[in-house]
Design a protein around this motif. Structure first.
Motif, PDB file in Angstrom:
ATOM      1  N   ILE A  18     -16.549 -24.390   6.142  1.00 22.70           N
ATOM      2  CA  ILE A  18     -16.597 -24.628   4.694  1.00 22.70           C
ATOM      3  C   ILE A  18     -17.834 -25.453   4.365  1.00 22.70           C
ATOM      4  CG2 ILE A  18     -15.463 -25.780   2.750  1.00 22.70           C
ATOM      5  CD1 ILE A  18     -12.775 -25.257   4.179  1.00 22.70           C
ATOM      6  N   LEU A  19     -18.534 -25.041   3.307  1.00 21.81           N
ATOM      7  CA  LEU A  19     -19.678 -25.805   2.816  1.00 21.81           C
ATOM      8  C   LEU A  19     -19.421 -26.172   1.355  1.00 21.81           C
ATOM      9  CD1 LEU A  19     -22.520 -26.928   3.409  1.00 21.81           C
ATOM     10  CD2 LEU A  19     -23.448 -24.789   2.468  1.00 21.81           C
ATOM     11  N   LEU A  20     -19.320 -27.456   1.077  1.00 23.03           N
ATOM     12  CA  LEU A  20     -19.139 -27.953  -0.284  1.00 23.03           C
ATOM     13  C   LEU A  20     -20.511 -28.236  -0.872  1.00 23.03           C
ATOM     14  CD1 LEU A  20     -16.288 -30.544   0.441  1.00 23.03           C
ATOM     15  CD2 LEU A  20     -16.029 -28.165  -0.303  1.00 23.03           C
ATOM     16  N   VAL A  21     -20.810 -27.661  -2.025  1.00 22.01           N
ATOM     17  CA  VAL A  21     -22.146 -27.814  -2.613  1.00 22.01           C
ATOM     18  C   VAL A  21     -22.063 -28.472  -3.984  1.00 22.01           C
ATOM     19  CG1 VAL A  21     -24.225 -26.627  -3.400  1.00 22.01           C
ATOM     20  CG2 VAL A  21     -23.029 -25.814  -1.366  1.00 22.01           C
ATOM     21  N   ASN A  22     -22.851 -29.540  -4.131  1.00 16.73           N
ATOM     22  CA  ASN A  22     -22.947 -30.235  -5.409  1.00 16.73           C
ATOM     23  C   ASN A  22     -24.401 -30.233  -5.868  1.00 16.73           C
ATOM     24  OD1 ASN A  22     -21.976 -31.738  -7.630  1.00 16.73           O
ATOM     25  ND2 ASN A  22     -20.593 -32.891  -6.307  1.00 16.73           N
ATOM     26  N   LEU A  23     -24.674 -30.888  -6.981  1.00 16.53           N
ATOM     27  CA  LEU A  23     -26.004 -30.837  -7.589  1.00 16.53           C
ATOM     28  C   LEU A  23     -27.082 -31.477  -6.722  1.00 16.53           C
ATOM     29  CD1 LEU A  23     -27.668 -30.219 -10.239  1.00 16.53           C
ATOM     30  CD2 LEU A  23     -27.229 -32.603 -10.843  1.00 16.53           C
ATOM     31  N   GLY A  24     -26.867 -32.709  -6.313  1.00 16.81           N
ATOM     32  CA  GLY A  24     -27.864 -33.434  -5.551  1.00 16.81           C
ATOM     33  C   GLY A  24     -28.281 -34.707  -6.243  1.00 16.81           C
ATOM     34  N   SER A  25     -29.136 -35.473  -5.567  1.00 18.99           N
ATOM     35  CA  SER A  25     -29.510 -36.787  -6.069  1.00 18.99           C
ATOM     36  C   SER A  25     -30.799 -37.235  -5.395  1.00 18.99           C
ATOM     37  CB  SER A  25     -28.389 -37.792  -5.758  1.00 18.99           C
ATOM     38  OG  SER A  25     -28.693 -39.058  -6.273  1.00 18.99           O
ATOM     39  N   SER A  37     -27.507 -22.571 -14.595  1.00 17.84           N
ATOM     40  CA  SER A  37     -28.126 -23.742 -13.983  1.00 17.84           C
ATOM     41  C   SER A  37     -27.222 -24.468 -13.002  1.00 17.84           C
ATOM     42  CB  SER A  37     -28.577 -24.712 -15.082  1.00 17.84           C
ATOM     43  OG  SER A  37     -27.486 -25.049 -15.930  1.00 17.84           O
ATOM     44  N   THR A  38     -26.026 -23.912 -12.734  1.00 13.32           N
ATOM     45  CA  THR A  38     -25.133 -24.531 -11.753  1.00 13.32           C
ATOM     46  C   THR A  38     -24.704 -23.497 -10.710  1.00 13.32           C
ATOM     47  OG1 THR A  38     -23.231 -24.175 -13.244  1.00 13.32           O
ATOM     48  CG2 THR A  38     -24.321 -26.314 -13.327  1.00 13.32           C
ATOM     49  N   THR A  39     -23.625 -22.793 -10.977  1.00  8.76           N
ATOM     50  CA  THR A  39     -23.099 -21.825 -10.016  1.00  8.76           C
ATOM     51  C   THR A  39     -24.129 -20.776  -9.624  1.00  8.76           C
ATOM     52  OG1 THR A  39     -20.952 -22.090 -11.101  1.00  8.76           O
ATOM     53  CG2 THR A  39     -21.177 -20.271  -9.539  1.00  8.76           C
ATOM     54  N   GLU A  40     -24.803 -20.213 -10.608  1.00  9.17           N
ATOM     55  CA  GLU A  40     -25.727 -19.113 -10.334  1.00  9.17           C
ATOM     56  C   GLU A  40     -26.886 -19.544  -9.438  1.00  9.17           C
ATOM     57  OE1 GLU A  40     -28.639 -16.301 -12.958  1.00  9.17           O
ATOM     58  OE2 GLU A  40     -26.523 -16.372 -13.572  1.00  9.17           O
ATOM     59  N   THR A  41     -27.465 -20.705  -9.720  1.00  7.39           N
ATOM     60  CA  THR A  41     -28.595 -21.144  -8.903  1.00  7.39           C
ATOM     61  C   THR A  41     -28.162 -21.530  -7.494  1.00  7.39           C
ATOM     62  OG1 THR A  41     -30.571 -22.529  -8.860  1.00  7.39           O
ATOM     63  CG2 THR A  41     -28.553 -23.578  -9.632  1.00  7.39           C
ATOM     64  N   VAL A  42     -26.931 -22.028  -7.351  1.00  8.69           N
ATOM     65  CA  VAL A  42     -26.411 -22.346  -6.015  1.00  8.69           C
ATOM     66  C   VAL A  42     -26.266 -21.074  -5.187  1.00  8.69           C
ATOM     67  CG1 VAL A  42     -24.344 -23.084  -4.752  1.00  8.69           C
ATOM     68  CG2 VAL A  42     -25.259 -24.510  -6.585  1.00  8.69           C
ATOM     69  N   VAL A  43     -25.670 -20.044  -5.771  1.00  9.63           N
ATOM     70  CA  VAL A  43     -25.481 -18.784  -5.051  1.00  9.63           C
ATOM     71  C   VAL A  43     -26.824 -18.153  -4.711  1.00  9.63           C
ATOM     72  CG1 VAL A  43     -24.563 -16.441  -5.218  1.00  9.63           C
ATOM     73  CG2 VAL A  43     -23.203 -18.372  -6.049  1.00  9.63           C
ATOM     74  N   ASP A  44     -27.755 -18.149  -5.651  1.00  4.67           N
ATOM     75  CA  ASP A  44     -29.081 -17.570  -5.398  1.00  4.67           C
ATOM     76  C   ASP A  44     -29.788 -18.304  -4.261  1.00  4.67           C
ATOM     77  OD1 ASP A  44     -28.622 -15.787  -7.410  1.00  4.67           O
ATOM     78  OD2 ASP A  44     -30.119 -16.590  -8.793  1.00  4.67           O
ATOM     79  N   LYS A  45     -29.722 -19.628  -4.285  1.00  3.14           N
ATOM     80  CA  LYS A  45     -30.382 -20.422  -3.243  1.00  3.14           C
ATOM     81  C   LYS A  45     -29.728 -20.199  -1.881  1.00  3.14           C
ATOM     82  CE  LYS A  45     -33.362 -23.449  -1.746  1.00  3.14           C
ATOM     83  NZ  LYS A  45     -34.816 -23.152  -1.762  1.00  3.14           N
ATOM     84  N   ALA A  46     -28.408 -20.167  -1.865  1.00  4.61           N
ATOM     85  CA  ALA A  46     -27.693 -19.956  -0.606  1.00  4.61           C
ATOM     86  C   ALA A  46     -28.026 -18.597  -0.013  1.00  4.61           C
ATOM     87  CB  ALA A  46     -26.184 -20.086  -0.831  1.00  4.61           C
ATOM     88  N   GLU A  47     -28.111 -17.587  -0.853  1.00  2.00           N
ATOM     89  CA  GLU A  47     -28.457 -16.251  -0.360  1.00  2.00           C
ATOM     90  C   GLU A  47     -29.891 -16.199   0.145  1.00  2.00           C
ATOM     91  OE1 GLU A  47     -26.627 -13.392   0.183  1.00  2.00           O
ATOM     92  OE2 GLU A  47     -25.063 -14.908  -0.043  1.00  2.00           O
TER      93      GLU A  47
END
Length: 342
Positions: free
Chosen positions: A6-13, A131-141
């Motif tokens: 499992i990978l939990l992904v949040n915005l960052g800091s 700017s949240t879910t979509e960019t996370v999925v795009d980056k992960a792919e």
């Protein structure tokens, strides 16, 4: 046999509250075309030519007001969620951030070093947005194809209307809601209105009455609808009058038209309407961060009290509450089980 994780992904800091670290973070964050969706040349002129020459010192000062001895609240809370979840599941759990470290690539690498080849990736955002879910999925792919082509990723979908999440959020709010309040305000992170249209492949969204329809093809991609739906379901569970609640959108940037009403303007206007005792919650966030701890509970409080309000009560995010960890576990296990069905 394939090993799962499992990978939990949040915005960052930012790495620290140092102006340079904040500048580096803002550069990566704001140069994301899913966040500021201008062509690269114009985005670069805006971000690197203007914003990064003025904003980092102000942002660094804001981060200093919320920074803890352990570090960034967002990172620290996500780590606590990871540790609690790890005690409840038998597969490895790591974290990744969309911006800065630990990155999504770092999180996937840590899992693969443990032999993981099938990952459930959980974007920790209840509602879907470009700017949240979509960019996370795009980056992960992007990361998967470039560095880990042998890895399969299954994504947890937005859970804005799931009963287990609504029940969890409702009980958390109920426990923290003061006995006497004139209004309960739901403040969601704002997005430019054009983002709503851009994320709608059905082209049926009109940013008007379609949000309130029971069904509409765009609902699964519409951040605005999902914010309203979360609010509606929580209000129903709390059993409080709709007229005693307010919805607004915070954190706008620039002069473009963003989703309305704006949180800051709402906070200034509520006392004029007789609201003196206000409770406010931020359901677009599951973890407290700069946007909740500083923008709302400090700046927002000052705006409300200065406008004539008397009592301002910020209701914290779900953070690492045990009931929220149970929700995370359930949503992750659903996606883990899908691997077994393939």
């Amino acid at each position: 046999m394939s090993k799962k994780g499992i990978l939990l992904v949040n915005l960052g800091s930012p790495k620290s509250t140092d102006v340079k670290d904040v500048k580096d973070y803002l550069d990566e964050f704001l140069m994301d075309e899913k966040v500021i969706d201008y062509r690269w040349f114009f985005r670069s002129l805006l971000v690197q030519g203007i914003i990064l020459n003025t904003r980092p010192p102000k942002s660094a000062a804001a981060y200093k007001t919320v920074w803890t001895d352990e570090g960034s609240p967002l990172i620290v809370i996500t780590q606590k969620i990871q540790r609690k979840l790890q005690k409840l599941v038998e597969v490895p759990v790591e974290i990744g951030m969309r911006y800065a470290e630990p990155s999504i690539e770092t999180g996937i690498r840590k899992l693969t070093e443990q032999g993981v080849t099938e990952i459930v990736l959980f974007p920790l955002y209840p509602q879907y947005a470009m700017s949240t879910t979509e960019t996370v999925v795009d980056k992960a792919e992007e990361v998967r194809k470039k560095h880990f082509p042998q890895v399969k990723i299954n994504y947890v979908q937005p859970f804005y209307n799931r009963d287990i999440y609504i029940d969890c959020l409702t009980e958390s709010i109920r426990e923290k809601l003061p006995e006497n309040f004139d209004a309960l305000q739901f403040s969601y992170h704002g997005v430019p209105e054009r983002h709503i249209y851009k994320t709608d492949p059905t082209k049926t969204c009109n940013l008007n009455d379609c949000c309130s329809r029971e069904t509409n093809p765009s609902h699964q991609f519409c951040y605005r609808h999902q914010c309203f739906k979360t609010t509606e379901l929580v209000i129903e569970k709390l059993n409080i009058p709709k007229e005693k609640t307010v919805i607004s959108f915070q954190s706008r940037l620039g002069k473009d038209k963003w989703m309305e009403p704006y949180t800051d303007e709402t906070l200034e206007n509520l006392p004029k309407k007789g609201v003196k005792n206000l409770a406010i919650v931020c359901p677009a966030f599951v973890s407290d961060c700069l946007e909740t701890l500083e923008e709302i509970s400090v700046e927002g409080k000052e705006e409300f009290l200065h406008a004539g309000g008397e009592n301002f009560h910020y209701i914290p995010c779900l953070n690492d509450e045990d009931r929220w960890i149970d929700v995370v576990k359930t949503l992750c296990e659903e996606k883990l089980n899908e691997f077994y069905l393939v």
